[in-house]
Write an enzyme that holds these catalytic residues in place. Structure first.
Site, mmCIF file in Angstrom:
data_model
loop_
_atom_site.group_PDB
_atom_site.id
_atom_site.type_symbol
_atom_site.label_atom_id
_atom_site.label_comp_id
_atom_site.label_asym_id
_atom_site.label_seq_id
_atom_site.Cartn_x
_atom_site.Cartn_y
_atom_site.Cartn_z
ATOM 1 N N GLY A 45 -24.194 3.787 6.649
ATOM 2 C CA GLY A 45 -25.639 3.562 6.921
ATOM 3 C C GLY A 45 -26.141 3.281 5.479
ATOM 4 O O GLY A 45 -26.152 4.215 4.805
ATOM 5 N N ALA A 46 -26.635 2.147 5.231
ATOM 6 C CA ALA A 46 -27.159 1.630 3.872
ATOM 7 C C ALA A 46 -27.911 2.637 3.158
ATOM 8 O O ALA A 46 -27.542 3.139 2.195
ATOM 9 C CB ALA A 46 -27.618 0.439 3.891
ATOM 10 N N ARG A 84 -18.223 0.765 -1.765
ATOM 11 C CA ARG A 84 -18.458 -0.254 -0.592
ATOM 12 C C ARG A 84 -19.410 -1.284 -1.124
ATOM 13 O O ARG A 84 -20.538 -0.881 -1.654
ATOM 14 C CB ARG A 84 -19.223 0.236 0.498
ATOM 15 C CG ARG A 84 -18.260 1.512 1.142
ATOM 16 C CD ARG A 84 -18.722 1.602 2.607
ATOM 17 N NE ARG A 84 -18.500 0.504 3.721
ATOM 18 C CZ ARG A 84 -19.243 0.434 4.935
ATOM 19 N NH1 ARG A 84 -19.686 1.410 5.172
ATOM 20 N NH2 ARG A 84 -18.604 -0.378 5.493
ATOM 21 N N GLN A 191 -19.276 2.481 16.085
ATOM 22 C CA GLN A 191 -20.547 3.215 15.756
ATOM 23 C C GLN A 191 -21.679 3.174 16.869
ATOM 24 O O GLN A 191 -22.441 4.383 16.889
ATOM 25 C CB GLN A 191 -21.028 2.603 14.646
ATOM 26 C CG GLN A 191 -20.134 2.673 13.487
ATOM 27 C CD GLN A 191 -19.498 1.498 13.179
ATOM 28 O OE1 GLN A 191 -19.008 0.971 13.933
ATOM 29 N NE2 GLN A 191 -19.241 0.984 11.876
ATOM 30 N N ASP A 232 -28.051 -4.313 5.835
ATOM 31 C CA ASP A 232 -27.207 -3.546 4.846
ATOM 32 C C ASP A 232 -27.844 -4.246 3.481
ATOM 33 O O ASP A 232 -27.520 -3.766 2.368
ATOM 34 C CB ASP A 232 -25.770 -3.775 4.885
ATOM 35 C CG ASP A 232 -25.432 -2.644 6.013
ATOM 36 O OD1 ASP A 232 -25.140 -1.606 5.500
ATOM 37 O OD2 ASP A 232 -25.683 -2.817 7.039
#
Length: 344
Positions: A45-46, A84, A191, A232
């Site tokens: 999760g950003a 990431r 998710q 994101d």
């Protein structure tokens, strides 16, 4: 529900790869453990990734006993930067940590370590406040009795607070506006099934899971009234990178005249990028697609494509719910105006 907790110079991370079967926390004593947790999506999760990185950098600084703390922290920041590539909140957080170092090189190592910890806590608290604001702004635009579809996980597990898209859903349910929630399974790592389902069950919100390839059917049967997803990275023109599948759902929503909303804090906007084509898309290991729950489901010799995200063009989006309010089309003009107002 907090996916991250800093306590006694140890970072506790809720291992989301083990949910919903087991609630297990990873104790991170070294920054390398935080990077590993980010890469392996034990924390995801950003917004949550950004906070985890800030604490990971702090952890590295606290453990450092050498003579050049500033240079060391910059090296560590470089390692976090490649953990990431798509979620811009990660870069937002590490840039703030780098600024602390660059602005205070004259301080002693012990003083600099204190400032880094303070900044990490500030980033965490700000993300919590943003999450609450998004939830409130988003709940205000929901019609009464609405049936909502969401994709992936954008709740407390992905943020620090109630969530972004799922935070809106939680707040909408509290206000009596939402009658039912539909959420996608979210292949390949589930998710939605594992994490969004877990959060909705904890909140006692009536919900139904569908597989990703059922969305068109659900829309055609008018089962869903509105879609809310997270993000994101968002560009200056309003293109949105989000979990793979989002683009397809946005096209289907447009065809069926279903409003399609995105929810994200201002820290998710990348004002340096004009269009979605410029967003780096993370390609993850093929094994995530070739296997299901750690069991191979395809014959040997078969390869797989596994992009973690896709880009939804601005013209498919009805509005973007932020911690500063809802942005409507024309997105480029209104995002630019907000940027200037916030002096970003």
């Amino acid at each position: 529900m907090n996916p991250i907790e800093w306590k006694n110079n140890i970072l506790y991370i809720l291992d989301q790869t083990k949910l919903p079967w087991k609630e297990d926390y990873i104790l991170c004593f070294k920054y390398q453990q935080v990077i590993d947790a980010i890469k392996k999506m034990k924390i995801r999760g950003a917004p949550a990734i950004g906070v985890a990185a800030a604490y990971g950098i702090t952890l590295a600084a606290i453990k450092y006993t050498g003579s050049n703390l500033a240079d060391y922290v910059h090296e560590v920041i470089g390692e976090f930067a490649v953990s990431r590539p798509t979620a811009v909140n990660l870069f937002f957080a590490i840039e703030r940590m780098a600024k602390v170092v660059n602005s205070n090189k004259n301080l002693s190592p012990s003083e600099l370590k204190i400032l880094l910890l303070e900044e990490a806590k500030k980033i965490e608290n700000e993300e919590r406040e943003k999450s609450i604001a998004i939830s409130n702004f988003g709940a205000e635009i929901l019609p009464d009795g609405v049936k909502v579809l969401t994709h992936c996980n954008t709740g407390s597990l992905a943020t620090i607070g109630p969530g972004t898209a799922l935070g809106i859903i939680k707040e909408g349910w509290k206000r009596g506006k939402i009658s039912h929630v539909y959420f996608t399974e979210t292949r390949p790592l589930l998710q939605g099934a594992r994490l969004t389902g877990w959060e909705l069950a904890k909140e006692n919100i009536p919900a139904t899971m569908i597989t990703d390839n059922m969305v068109g059917y659900v829309f055609s049967k008018k089962i869903v009234d509105l879609v809310i997803v997270g993000a994101d990275r968002i560009t200056l023109r309003g293109d949105v990178a989000n979990k793979i599948g989002t683009y397809s759902f946005a096209i289907l929503a447009k065809y069926h005249n279903i409003p399609f909303y995105v929810a994200a804090p201002i820290s998710t906007f990348d004002f340096n990028l004009e269009a979605g084509s410029e967003i780096p898309i993370e390609e993850r290991e093929q094994e995530e697609v070739l296997s299901f729950v750690n069991k191979r489901i395809t014959p040997e010799g078969i390869s797989a494509l596994n992009p973690a995200f896709d880009v939804t063009p601005a013209e498919l989006i009805s509005g973007i719910v932020t911690d500063k309010g809802v942005i409507y089309p024309p997105f480029k003009e209104n995002i630019q105006k907000l940027k200037e107002e916030l002096k970003l």
